[in-house]
Scaffold this active site. Sequence first.
Site, PDB file in Angstrom:
ATOM      1  N   ASP A  93       0.818  -1.208   0.000  1.00  0.00           N
ATOM      2  CA  ASP A  93       0.000   0.000   0.000  1.00  0.00           C
ATOM      3  C   ASP A  93       0.853   1.259   0.000  1.00  0.00           C
ATOM      4  OD1 ASP A  93      -2.030   1.871   0.407  1.00  0.00           O
ATOM      5  OD2 ASP A  93      -2.117   1.492   2.566  1.00  0.00           O
ATOM      6  N   ASP A 276      -2.133   6.010  -5.344  1.00  0.00           N
ATOM      7  CA  ASP A 276      -2.347   5.150  -4.188  1.00  0.00           C
ATOM      8  C   ASP A 276      -2.766   3.737  -4.573  1.00  0.00           C
ATOM      9  OD1 ASP A 276      -2.813   4.149  -1.682  1.00  0.00           O
ATOM     10  OD2 ASP A 276      -4.493   5.456  -1.223  1.00  0.00           O
TER      11      ASP A 276
END
Length: 388
Positions: A93, A276
């Site tokens: 992430d 992201d």
Amino acid sequence: MKWFGVLGLVALSECLVTIPLTRIKSMRENLREKDRLRDYLEKHPYNLAYKFVDSADPDPGVYYEPMRNYLDLAYVGTISIGTPPQEFRVIFDTGSSDLWVPSIHCTSPACTNHNVFNPLLSSTFRISGRPIHLQYGSGRMSGFLAYDTVQFGGLVDESQAFGLSLREPGRFMEYAVFDGILGLGYPSLGLGGTTPVFDNLWKQGLIPEELFAFYLSKKEEEGSVVMFGGVDHSYYSGDLNWVPVSRPLYWQLTMDSISMNGEVIACDGGCEAIIDTGTSLLIGPSDIVFNIQKIIDAKQSYSGEYMINCDTINTLPDIVFTINGVDYPVPASAYIREDHQGTCYSNFDEGRGGLLLSDSWILGDVFLRLYFTVFDRANNTIGLAPAV
């Protein structure tokens, strides 16, 4: 100006470490199939917020993760922790910086259907005694900080700080296929006094170049990868276009505009955007996203999602994200998704509440499936090129 760096990437590409990622069913899909999505969205609306950094925090033992939404995550990789290794499926992430997995001591129902770490089985485990609390848009995790050996792709990261959960209240992880999170954001986004995984890889001399890159496959479950220490040029076409990081916290850049048919429909005059991997959709301010939903004729369903006629995939024009003077078209086949029942949904979603900047965006996996992305920490730049 960037030519030397590009040559370096070419020379080092043979040294990179590639980690396969598997595309999985998202929490949203699981909840929809169980007819629990509407209730979940009402209790946990998407919260796009920046980290509140306050050096005068009265409780330095408590750490609050920036608001996140893991409802749509769809790509996981396998790591191991401890000696001998215990395996976990994690999200790599870029929107957070810490590593955490469930502990065998976790008492929450969410931990019963995930792999859990047993400290007693690892000869290299060290406990810090420091409590941590990670607060997400979809729930929270309470636990403690520890240190152990983390391995993936042949890399052996020794004495890595990571979180172990004791409680995961609510329904946050119950419907998730992954066990934990491995953050790849900047250290300033992470738990104070610890070194994130990527920074340890670099400090320990385990990777030849201070960068990593993502390729997310548009097709089957397999084929997606995250690579460390170099770039495999077979995953993209043309040249990488380099964009400066505007704020070294998230992987954040300045976007010029968002347009359709040559007309600006959002981000007029420029705005900030976060690249992201921890977000699946295209997330923006609620009023602007609502206007885009009207433009593409997406209508809100009883669950709160925006549904759209599947036939429009073949008729709607590209939506173009212009970044640093370069256009990145996102076709209707990308900003509309079709589920297994043949129902189509908009891949735009709203950021709600929190410390939200007035016109900031998150470009998630919808964007990353189209554009191979290099995250270059040495130069604080992001490289983008069309994915093959």
